[in-house]
Motif scaffolding. Structure first.
Motif, PDB file in Angstrom:
ATOM      1  N   GLY A 198       0.927  -1.508  -0.088  1.00 50.47           N
ATOM      2  CA  GLY A 198      -0.165  -0.071  -0.463  1.00 50.47           C
ATOM      3  C   GLY A 198       0.570   1.515  -0.107  1.00 50.47           C
ATOM      4  N   LEU A 199       1.535   0.978   0.674  1.00 54.76           N
ATOM      5  CA  LEU A 199       2.804   2.094   0.693  1.00 54.76           C
ATOM      6  C   LEU A 199       3.338   2.569  -0.747  1.00 54.76           C
ATOM      7  CD1 LEU A 199       3.865   5.025   3.514  1.00 54.76           C
ATOM      8  CD2 LEU A 199       5.121   3.353   3.790  1.00 54.76           C
ATOM      9  N   TYR A 200       4.049   1.745  -0.839  1.00 54.18           N
ATOM     10  CA  TYR A 200       4.675   2.248  -2.099  1.00 54.18           C
ATOM     11  C   TYR A 200       3.720   2.297  -3.426  1.00 54.18           C
ATOM     12  CZ  TYR A 200       8.756   0.810  -0.492  1.00 54.18           C
ATOM     13  OH  TYR A 200      10.067   0.579   0.177  1.00 54.18           O
ATOM     14  N   ALA A 201       2.168   1.706  -3.285  1.00 52.93           N
ATOM     15  CA  ALA A 201       1.571   2.199  -4.518  1.00 52.93           C
ATOM     16  C   ALA A 201       1.332   3.437  -4.091  1.00 52.93           C
ATOM     17  CB  ALA A 201       0.531   0.832  -3.884  1.00 52.93           C
ATOM     18  N   ALA A 202       0.778   3.623  -2.738  1.00 54.28           N
ATOM     19  CA  ALA A 202       0.582   5.883  -2.639  1.00 54.28           C
ATOM     20  C   ALA A 202       1.742   6.269  -3.010  1.00 54.28           C
ATOM     21  CB  ALA A 202       0.525   5.906  -1.103  1.00 54.28           C
ATOM     22  N   GLN A 203       3.158   5.915  -2.945  1.00 50.72           N
ATOM     23  CA  GLN A 203       4.275   6.375  -3.157  1.00 50.72           C
ATOM     24  C   GLN A 203       4.373   6.565  -5.437  1.00 50.72           C
ATOM     25  OE1 GLN A 203       7.020   5.577  -0.690  1.00 50.72           O
ATOM     26  NE2 GLN A 203       7.216   7.115   0.282  1.00 50.72           N
ATOM     27  N   GLY A 204       3.455   6.044  -5.713  1.00 56.28           N
ATOM     28  CA  GLY A 204       3.407   5.257  -7.136  1.00 56.28           C
ATOM     29  C   GLY A 204       5.165   5.300  -7.212  1.00 56.28           C
ATOM     30  N   VAL A 205       5.708   4.119  -6.648  1.00 52.45           N
ATOM     31  CA  VAL A 205       6.831   2.938  -7.012  1.00 52.45           C
ATOM     32  C   VAL A 205       5.695   1.934  -7.074  1.00 52.45           C
ATOM     33  CG1 VAL A 205       8.516   1.991  -6.242  1.00 52.45           C
ATOM     34  CG2 VAL A 205       8.152   4.475  -5.778  1.00 52.45           C
ATOM     35  N   TYR A 206       5.205   1.630  -8.684  1.00 54.25           N
ATOM     36  CA  TYR A 206       4.718   0.354  -8.578  1.00 54.25           C
ATOM     37  C   TYR A 206       5.209  -1.337  -8.400  1.00 54.25           C
ATOM     38  CZ  TYR A 206       1.139   3.757  -9.183  1.00 54.25           C
ATOM     39  OH  TYR A 206      -0.273   4.924  -8.631  1.00 54.25           O
ATOM     40  N   ALA A 207       6.362  -0.643  -8.606  1.00 51.65           N
ATOM     41  CA  ALA A 207       7.066  -2.063  -9.147  1.00 51.65           C
ATOM     42  C   ALA A 207       7.539  -2.524  -7.518  1.00 51.65           C
ATOM     43  CB  ALA A 207       8.670  -0.972 -10.275  1.00 51.65           C
ATOM     44  N   LEU A 208       8.284  -0.930  -6.811  1.00 52.06           N
ATOM     45  CA  LEU A 208       8.296  -1.777  -5.296  1.00 52.06           C
ATOM     46  C   LEU A 208       7.024  -2.462  -4.655  1.00 52.06           C
ATOM     47  CD1 LEU A 208      10.297   0.792  -4.194  1.00 52.06           C
ATOM     48  CD2 LEU A 208      11.282  -1.823  -4.862  1.00 52.06           C
ATOM     49  N   SER A 209       5.756  -2.321  -5.360  1.00 58.36           N
ATOM     50  CA  SER A 209       4.320  -1.770  -4.559  1.00 58.36           C
ATOM     51  C   SER A 209       4.460  -4.060  -5.172  1.00 58.36           C
ATOM     52  CB  SER A 209       3.632  -1.330  -5.575  1.00 58.36           C
ATOM     53  OG  SER A 209       2.061  -1.929  -4.425  1.00 58.36           O
ATOM     54  N   ILE A 210       4.702  -4.300  -6.211  1.00 61.90           N
ATOM     55  CA  ILE A 210       4.287  -5.679  -7.153  1.00 61.90           C
ATOM     56  C   ILE A 210       5.669  -6.653  -6.386  1.00 61.90           C
ATOM     57  CG2 ILE A 210       4.267  -7.143  -9.225  1.00 61.90           C
ATOM     58  CD1 ILE A 210       3.864  -4.569 -10.343  1.00 61.90           C
ATOM     59  N   GLN A 211       6.802  -6.080  -5.916  1.00 60.41           N
ATOM     60  CA  GLN A 211       7.809  -6.478  -5.667  1.00 60.41           C
ATOM     61  C   GLN A 211       7.267  -7.485  -4.431  1.00 60.41           C
ATOM     62  OE1 GLN A 211      11.353  -5.207  -5.579  1.00 60.41           O
ATOM     63  NE2 GLN A 211      12.505  -5.959  -3.583  1.00 60.41           N
ATOM     64  N   TYR A 212       6.745  -6.088  -3.405  1.00 60.96           N
ATOM     65  CA  TYR A 212       6.718  -6.996  -2.061  1.00 60.96           C
ATOM     66  C   TYR A 212       4.612  -8.350  -2.289  1.00 60.96           C
ATOM     67  CZ  TYR A 212       9.681  -4.346   0.546  1.00 60.96           C
ATOM     68  OH  TYR A 212      11.015  -4.005   0.885  1.00 60.96           O
ATOM     69  N   ALA A 213       4.054  -7.519  -3.110  1.00 62.55           N
ATOM     70  CA  ALA A 213       3.005  -8.119  -3.361  1.00 62.55           C
ATOM     71  C   ALA A 213       3.528  -9.659  -3.473  1.00 62.55           C
ATOM     72  CB  ALA A 213       1.989  -7.618  -4.284  1.00 62.55           C
ATOM     73  N   ILE A 214       4.279 -10.495  -4.093  1.00 63.09           N
ATOM     74  CA  ILE A 214       5.399 -11.182  -4.762  1.00 63.09           C
ATOM     75  C   ILE A 214       5.599 -11.680  -2.948  1.00 63.09           C
ATOM     76  CG2 ILE A 214       6.702 -12.346  -5.520  1.00 63.09           C
ATOM     77  CD1 ILE A 214       6.819 -10.817  -7.616  1.00 63.09           C
ATOM     78  N   LEU A 215       6.202 -10.875  -2.229  1.00 59.18           N
ATOM     79  CA  LEU A 215       6.988 -11.249  -0.943  1.00 59.18           C
ATOM     80  C   LEU A 215       5.714 -11.720  -0.304  1.00 59.18           C
ATOM     81  CD1 LEU A 215       9.767  -8.336  -0.432  1.00 59.18           C
ATOM     82  CD2 LEU A 215       9.856 -11.086  -0.859  1.00 59.18           C
ATOM     83  N   LEU A 216       4.458 -11.069  -0.284  1.00 55.91           N
ATOM     84  CA  LEU A 216       3.607 -11.140   1.183  1.00 55.91           C
ATOM     85  C   LEU A 216       2.655 -12.980   0.425  1.00 55.91           C
ATOM     86  CD1 LEU A 216       0.785 -10.598   2.392  1.00 55.91           C
ATOM     87  CD2 LEU A 216       0.040  -9.553   0.528  1.00 55.91           C
ATOM     88  N   PHE A 217       2.273 -13.011  -0.931  1.00 51.75           N
ATOM     89  CA  PHE A 217       2.186 -14.785  -0.752  1.00 51.75           C
ATOM     90  C   PHE A 217       3.331 -16.044  -0.561  1.00 51.75           C
ATOM     91  CE2 PHE A 217      -0.197 -12.074  -3.957  1.00 51.75           C
ATOM     92  CZ  PHE A 217      -2.088 -12.669  -3.996  1.00 51.75           C
ATOM     93  N   VAL A 218       4.933 -15.214  -0.315  1.00 51.52           N
ATOM     94  CA  VAL A 218       5.726 -16.525  -0.009  1.00 51.52           C
ATOM     95  C   VAL A 218       5.247 -17.014   1.466  1.00 51.52           C
ATOM     96  CG1 VAL A 218       7.383 -16.651   0.477  1.00 51.52           C
ATOM     97  CG2 VAL A 218       7.302 -15.308  -2.162  1.00 51.52           C
TER      98      VAL A 218
END
Length: 242
Positions: A198-218
């Motif tokens: 949520g934080l990286y998406a709010a800052q517009g850094v969508y690549a990092l947001s996707i990266q942490y979404a992957i980490l979330l599932f792991v």
């Protein structure tokens, strides 16, 4: 291309066209891969996770050094030491020959962990800027001892002090709990990754947001695996390992 150029954050591996665009460097990509391997093998209770973790935090130390985030650099130093300790703790046996096993925190330890975490988050939220400024200056002073010849850092106040404080404190607590094989570490990593997405998406850094979404599932998979193991271990009569 010489060897040292692989550690340069300006040596781009791939450009993402999402959001305002994001250039991922070779060192960030490799560091991320080792971070994912670390988390995956930890979820499988494989001690080799600490080897990948050491590489991950070392590469991110280099990244944070280059982008002058010295407070985060010192946090990686903590994670480096925690990985070494975790490697030792996971492989050694106690005096009875028992090794560390996956388990839940006891109620008193859980209550203490929650209370200390809440206090630490509250204090860091209030003082996050002076704390990280002090850490950054300390890191620069230490690096200068070794000939880095760095100028004093000029840092901007944090945009999200509460969330920054929460992620910092919970990351430290989660890492400590992982070294002792407590299930709750994965629950904390799930929370941390949700906040990060949520934080990286709010800052517009969508690549990092996707990266942490992957980490979330792991991390969620790690929680699932460790909960099942801890529940199997719970009925067994064993001496508690402090």
């Amino acid at each position: 291309m010489d060897f040292l150029s692989w550690f340069d954050i300006n040596n781009t591996l791939v450009n993402f066209s999402i959001g305002g665009g994001y250039a991922m460097s070779w060192i960030e990509a490799i560091g991320t891969i080792f971070g994912l391997l670390c988390i995956w093998f930890a979820s499988k209770e494989k001690t080799i996770n600490f080897f990948f973790g050491l590489i991950n935090v070392t590469l991110f130390c280099i990244i944070f050094f280059q982008i002058q985030l010295y407070g985060l650099l010192l946090l990686q130093v903590f994670f480096f030491c925690a990985n070494i300790y975790g490697w030792f703790a996971w492989t050694k046996s106690n005096t009875n020959g028992d090794s560390l096993e996956i388990r839940w925190l006891s109620k008193p330890k859980l209550a203490m962990t929650v209370a200390l975490s809440a206090i630490a988050i509250s204090l860091l939220t209030l003082y996050i800027n002076p704390v990280f400024f002090a850490l950054a200056n300390f890191a620069v002073d230490v690096l200068n001892i070794f000939g880095a010849n760095l100028a004093d850092p000029t840092l901007q106040p944090g945009a999200f002090p509460f969330w920054d404080a929460t992620m910092t404190v919970l990351s430290i607590v989660a890492q400590i709990l992982m070294t002792r094989k407590y299930v709750e570490n994965w629950i904390l990593w799930v929370v941390i990754n949700i906040i990060s997405v949520g934080l990286y998406a709010a800052q517009g850094v969508y690549a990092l947001s996707i990266q942490y979404a992957i980490l979330l599932f792991v991390a969620a998979n790690g929680a699932r695996c460790w909960i099942a193991i801890a529940n199997r271990n719970k009925p067994q009569v064993r001496k508690a390992i402090a």
